[in-house]
Scaffold this motif. Structure first.
Motif, PDB file in Angstrom:
ATOM      1  N   LEU A   1      38.814 -27.546   8.381  1.00  0.00           N
ATOM      2  CA  LEU A   1      39.307 -27.398   9.648  1.00  0.00           C
ATOM      3  C   LEU A   1      40.322 -28.442   9.958  1.00  0.00           C
ATOM      4  CD1 LEU A   1      35.983 -26.320  11.572  1.00  0.00           C
ATOM      5  CD2 LEU A   1      37.572 -24.691  10.951  1.00  0.00           C
ATOM      6  N   GLN A   2      40.935 -28.175  10.519  1.00  0.00           N
ATOM      7  CA  GLN A   2      42.074 -29.145  11.136  1.00  0.00           C
ATOM      8  C   GLN A   2      41.331 -30.100  12.219  1.00  0.00           C
ATOM      9  OE1 GLN A   2      45.145 -29.479   9.711  1.00  0.00           O
ATOM     10  NE2 GLN A   2      44.615 -27.774   8.531  1.00  0.00           N
ATOM     11  N   GLU A   3      41.802 -31.134  12.328  1.00  0.00           N
ATOM     12  CA  GLU A   3      41.464 -32.150  13.271  1.00  0.00           C
ATOM     13  C   GLU A   3      41.312 -31.527  14.487  1.00  0.00           C
ATOM     14  OE1 GLU A   3      40.107 -35.233  13.079  1.00  0.00           O
ATOM     15  OE2 GLU A   3      40.062 -35.194  10.773  1.00  0.00           O
ATOM     16  N   GLY A   4      42.370 -30.959  15.069  1.00  0.00           N
ATOM     17  CA  GLY A   4      42.397 -30.383  16.544  1.00  0.00           C
ATOM     18  C   GLY A   4      41.514 -29.167  16.741  1.00  0.00           C
ATOM     19  N   ASP A   5      41.129 -28.573  15.569  1.00  0.00           N
ATOM     20  CA  ASP A   5      40.425 -27.466  15.788  1.00  0.00           C
ATOM     21  C   ASP A   5      38.590 -27.537  16.119  1.00  0.00           C
ATOM     22  OD1 ASP A   5      42.227 -25.999  14.510  1.00  0.00           O
ATOM     23  OD2 ASP A   5      41.655 -26.098  12.579  1.00  0.00           O
ATOM     24  N   ARG A   6      38.765 -27.867  17.585  1.00  0.00           N
ATOM     25  CA  ARG A   6      37.208 -28.251  18.438  1.00  0.00           C
ATOM     26  C   ARG A   6      36.525 -27.119  18.867  1.00  0.00           C
ATOM     27  NH1 ARG A   6      36.025 -32.708  16.073  1.00  0.00           N
ATOM     28  NH2 ARG A   6      37.695 -34.164  16.197  1.00  0.00           N
ATOM     29  N   GLY A   7      37.375 -26.244  19.361  1.00  0.00           N
ATOM     30  CA  GLY A   7      36.662 -24.986  20.329  1.00  0.00           C
ATOM     31  C   GLY A   7      37.471 -23.648  20.086  1.00  0.00           C
ATOM     32  N   ILE A   8      38.563 -23.912  19.469  1.00  0.00           N
ATOM     33  CA  ILE A   8      39.294 -22.597  19.435  1.00  0.00           C
ATOM     34  C   ILE A   8      39.147 -21.897  17.959  1.00  0.00           C
ATOM     35  CG2 ILE A   8      41.926 -21.966  19.655  1.00  0.00           C
ATOM     36  CD1 ILE A   8      42.298 -24.151  21.189  1.00  0.00           C
ATOM     37  N   MET A   9      39.222 -20.629  18.200  1.00  0.00           N
ATOM     38  CA  MET A   9      39.075 -19.772  17.009  1.00  0.00           C
ATOM     39  C   MET A   9      40.174 -19.967  16.007  1.00  0.00           C
ATOM     40  SD  MET A   9      39.229 -15.697  16.482  1.00  0.00           S
ATOM     41  CE  MET A   9      37.706 -15.313  17.803  1.00  0.00           C
ATOM     42  N   THR A  10      39.971 -20.284  14.700  1.00  0.00           N
ATOM     43  CA  THR A  10      40.889 -20.522  13.653  1.00  0.00           C
ATOM     44  C   THR A  10      40.436 -20.023  12.377  1.00  0.00           C
ATOM     45  OG1 THR A  10      42.070 -22.439  12.751  1.00  0.00           O
ATOM     46  CG2 THR A  10      39.377 -22.743  12.959  1.00  0.00           C
ATOM     47  N   THR A  11      41.176 -20.118  10.932  1.00  0.00           N
ATOM     48  CA  THR A  11      40.948 -19.510   9.951  1.00  0.00           C
ATOM     49  C   THR A  11      40.799 -20.849   8.880  1.00  0.00           C
ATOM     50  OG1 THR A  11      43.103 -18.987   9.337  1.00  0.00           O
ATOM     51  CG2 THR A  11      42.047 -17.375  10.385  1.00  0.00           C
ATOM     52  N   VAL A  12      39.985 -20.687   7.800  1.00  0.00           N
ATOM     53  CA  VAL A  12      40.137 -21.714   7.020  1.00  0.00           C
ATOM     54  C   VAL A  12      40.195 -20.958   5.656  1.00  0.00           C
ATOM     55  CG1 VAL A  12      38.796 -23.588   8.086  1.00  0.00           C
ATOM     56  CG2 VAL A  12      37.780 -21.546   6.613  1.00  0.00           C
ATOM     57  N   SER A  13      41.033 -21.489   4.642  1.00  0.00           N
ATOM     58  CA  SER A  13      41.135 -20.821   3.174  1.00  0.00           C
ATOM     59  C   SER A  13      40.421 -21.763   1.981  1.00  0.00           C
ATOM     60  CB  SER A  13      42.594 -20.571   2.884  1.00  0.00           C
ATOM     61  OG  SER A  13      43.204 -19.606   3.823  1.00  0.00           O
ATOM     62  N   LEU A  14      39.730 -21.391   1.152  1.00  0.00           N
ATOM     63  CA  LEU A  14      39.329 -22.302   0.129  1.00  0.00           C
ATOM     64  C   LEU A  14      40.409 -22.866  -0.651  1.00  0.00           C
ATOM     65  CD1 LEU A  14      36.296 -20.287  -1.225  1.00  0.00           C
ATOM     66  CD2 LEU A  14      36.220 -22.099   0.553  1.00  0.00           C
ATOM     67  N   PRO A  15      40.771 -23.970  -1.109  1.00  0.00           N
ATOM     68  CA  PRO A  15      41.866 -24.321  -1.746  1.00  0.00           C
ATOM     69  C   PRO A  15      41.729 -24.094  -3.071  1.00  0.00           C
ATOM     70  CG  PRO A  15      40.126 -26.079  -1.501  1.00  0.00           C
ATOM     71  CD  PRO A  15      39.566 -25.090  -0.804  1.00  0.00           C
ATOM     72  N   VAL A  16      40.395 -23.681  -3.921  1.00  0.00           N
ATOM     73  CA  VAL A  16      40.396 -23.163  -5.200  1.00  0.00           C
ATOM     74  C   VAL A  16      39.411 -21.984  -5.246  1.00  0.00           C
ATOM     75  CG1 VAL A  16      40.727 -25.584  -6.357  1.00  0.00           C
ATOM     76  CG2 VAL A  16      38.392 -24.738  -5.458  1.00  0.00           C
ATOM     77  N   SER A  17      39.035 -21.461  -6.517  1.00  0.00           N
ATOM     78  CA  SER A  17      38.314 -20.428  -6.541  1.00  0.00           C
ATOM     79  C   SER A  17      36.991 -20.608  -5.830  1.00  0.00           C
ATOM     80  CB  SER A  17      38.038 -19.894  -7.820  1.00  0.00           C
ATOM     81  OG  SER A  17      37.579 -20.921  -8.584  1.00  0.00           O
ATOM     82  N   SER A  18      36.139 -19.382  -5.463  1.00  0.00           N
ATOM     83  CA  SER A  18      35.029 -19.917  -4.945  1.00  0.00           C
ATOM     84  C   SER A  18      34.003 -20.629  -6.101  1.00  0.00           C
ATOM     85  CB  SER A  18      34.050 -18.410  -4.438  1.00  0.00           C
ATOM     86  OG  SER A  18      34.082 -17.631  -5.469  1.00  0.00           O
ATOM     87  N   GLY A  19      34.116 -20.221  -7.060  1.00  0.00           N
ATOM     88  CA  GLY A  19      33.284 -20.885  -8.289  1.00  0.00           C
ATOM     89  C   GLY A  19      33.591 -22.394  -8.523  1.00  0.00           C
ATOM     90  N   GLU A  20      34.819 -22.496  -8.478  1.00  0.00           N
ATOM     91  CA  GLU A  20      35.152 -23.986  -8.356  1.00  0.00           C
ATOM     92  C   GLU A  20      34.688 -24.566  -7.308  1.00  0.00           C
ATOM     93  OE1 GLU A  20      36.612 -26.790 -10.909  1.00  0.00           O
ATOM     94  OE2 GLU A  20      37.436 -25.012 -11.282  1.00  0.00           O
ATOM     95  N   PHE A  21      34.725 -24.152  -6.178  1.00  0.00           N
ATOM     96  CA  PHE A  21      34.505 -24.733  -4.997  1.00  0.00           C
ATOM     97  C   PHE A  21      33.036 -24.999  -4.818  1.00  0.00           C
ATOM     98  CE2 PHE A  21      33.899 -24.800  -0.230  1.00  0.00           C
ATOM     99  CZ  PHE A  21      34.960 -25.784  -0.045  1.00  0.00           C
ATOM    100  N   ALA A  22      31.957 -23.925  -5.328  1.00  0.00           N
ATOM    101  CA  ALA A  22      30.753 -24.138  -5.359  1.00  0.00           C
ATOM    102  C   ALA A  22      30.282 -25.307  -6.130  1.00  0.00           C
ATOM    103  CB  ALA A  22      30.203 -22.955  -6.061  1.00  0.00           C
TER     104      ALA A  22
END
Length: 313
Positions: free
Chosen positions: A244-265
């Motif tokens: 999450l970005q620093e300012g994402d406190r209470g507002i709906m937002t989106t996140v994306s994995l920087p790599v594949s889910s397997g690599e992230f795991a």
């Protein structure tokens, strides 16, 4: 004070300077004339010798009778940097770095040079001699150790705006882990010699650097807490919250994995199956929503951060 060269290098001479600076930044030994010719696609080593003699007369190289005795002068390094990037590109490139990393880079920008690493490129391996500090502009680099039995322990996953590789520069010991590009990486790198030169030129650059290293040490302790958490769910929640970005406190937002889910795991020390189950639990609890492969909507960022604490769901 560095004496300016008598005249600018010609295009072929610039290629030699750039090649030598690249090898120097990577910690490699000085090449022979024949090796330079082969690396640059030239047929004759004599051509390299002629250019080296010209560069020596211009004060950009120190020649040697030894097979591997070539070395750049400070003026030669400056000339290679000057022709390797457009004016003020360092300041532009580092504008995306914020916080302690940005402050640490602010006064060191002129000592970095542009580099590109293709996916799968190994920047260094465990036990290698320290060769560079890396400031990532685009792409991702994973840091890991190979364990007995063939297993791999993922330690860190660095992305755009992050700076790493300082520790071996400070204690002089080999790299403690391997660094590998996950995807194509565009970065700025600085050699150990460059850092030492920067500290000699202006000792004040060390202050923001120490601040940055202090924050990195605190992050290491936070990571120990994360990896010691019971169950995969709090680890996954904490990792997604970190995106999450620093300012994402209470507002709906989106996140994306920087790599594949397997690599992230694997970076979290869990199996891909455990990661998938944890994501499903977070979705069913309404903490996140799936938007597609590796993309999630976070209706309430505070809920995601709360889920990082075991027992909060």
């Amino acid at each position: 004070m560095v004496r300016p060269p008598s005249s600018d290098p010609t295009p072929p001479q610039r290629r030699i300077l750039d090649h030598l600076l690249k090898l120097e930044s990577e910690g490699g030994s000085p090449p022979t004339y024949r090796e330079i010719a082969a690396d640059l696609g030239w047929r004759a080593a004599g051509t390299v010798r002629d250019h080296v003699q010209a560069l020596s007369r211009k004060g950009l190289l120190v020649p040697s009778r030894l097979a591997r005795g070539l070395r750049l002068t400070d003026a030669g390094r400056q000339a290679a940097d000057r022709f390797d990037r457009p004016p003020h590109s360092s300041q532009v490139a580092f504008s995306s770095f914020t916080g302690d990393a940005g402050k640490a880079l602010e006064n060191l920008a002129s000592y970095f040079r542009s580099r590109r690493f293709p996916a799968g490129a190994v920047l260094w391996r465990t036990g290698d001699t320290p060769s560079m500090v890396v400031a990532i502009e685009t792409g991702h680099i994973k840091v890991y150790r190979n364990l007995p039995g063939g297993n791999v322990a993922a330690l860190y996953l660095f992305g755009p705006g992050e700076l790493f590789g300082f520790l071996p520069f400070l204690d002089g010991r080999p790299y403690p882990a391997t660094a590998e590009a996950v995807d194509e990486v565009r970065a700025r790198t600085m050699s150990r010699e460059g850092l030492l030169r920067a500290l000699r030129d202006d000792p004040a650059v060390a202050l923001p650097l120490f601040s940055f290293l202090g924050r990195r040490l605190r992050e290491a302790f936070d990571r120990i807490d994360l990896l010691s958490a019971r169950g995969a769910l709090p680890r996954v929640a904490a990792a997604l919250a970190a995106l999450l970005q620093e300012g994402d406190r209470g507002i709906m937002t989106t996140v994306s994995l920087p790599v594949s889910s397997g690599e992230f795991a694997r970076a979290l020390g869990i199996t891909p199956e455990s990661f998938s189950r944890a994501v499903t639990d977070l979705v069913e609890s309404g903490v996140i929503r799936r938007l597609g492969r590796g993309r999630f909507q976070v209706p309430r960022p505070r809920s995601l951060r709360a889920a990082a604490s075991p027992g909060d769901l």
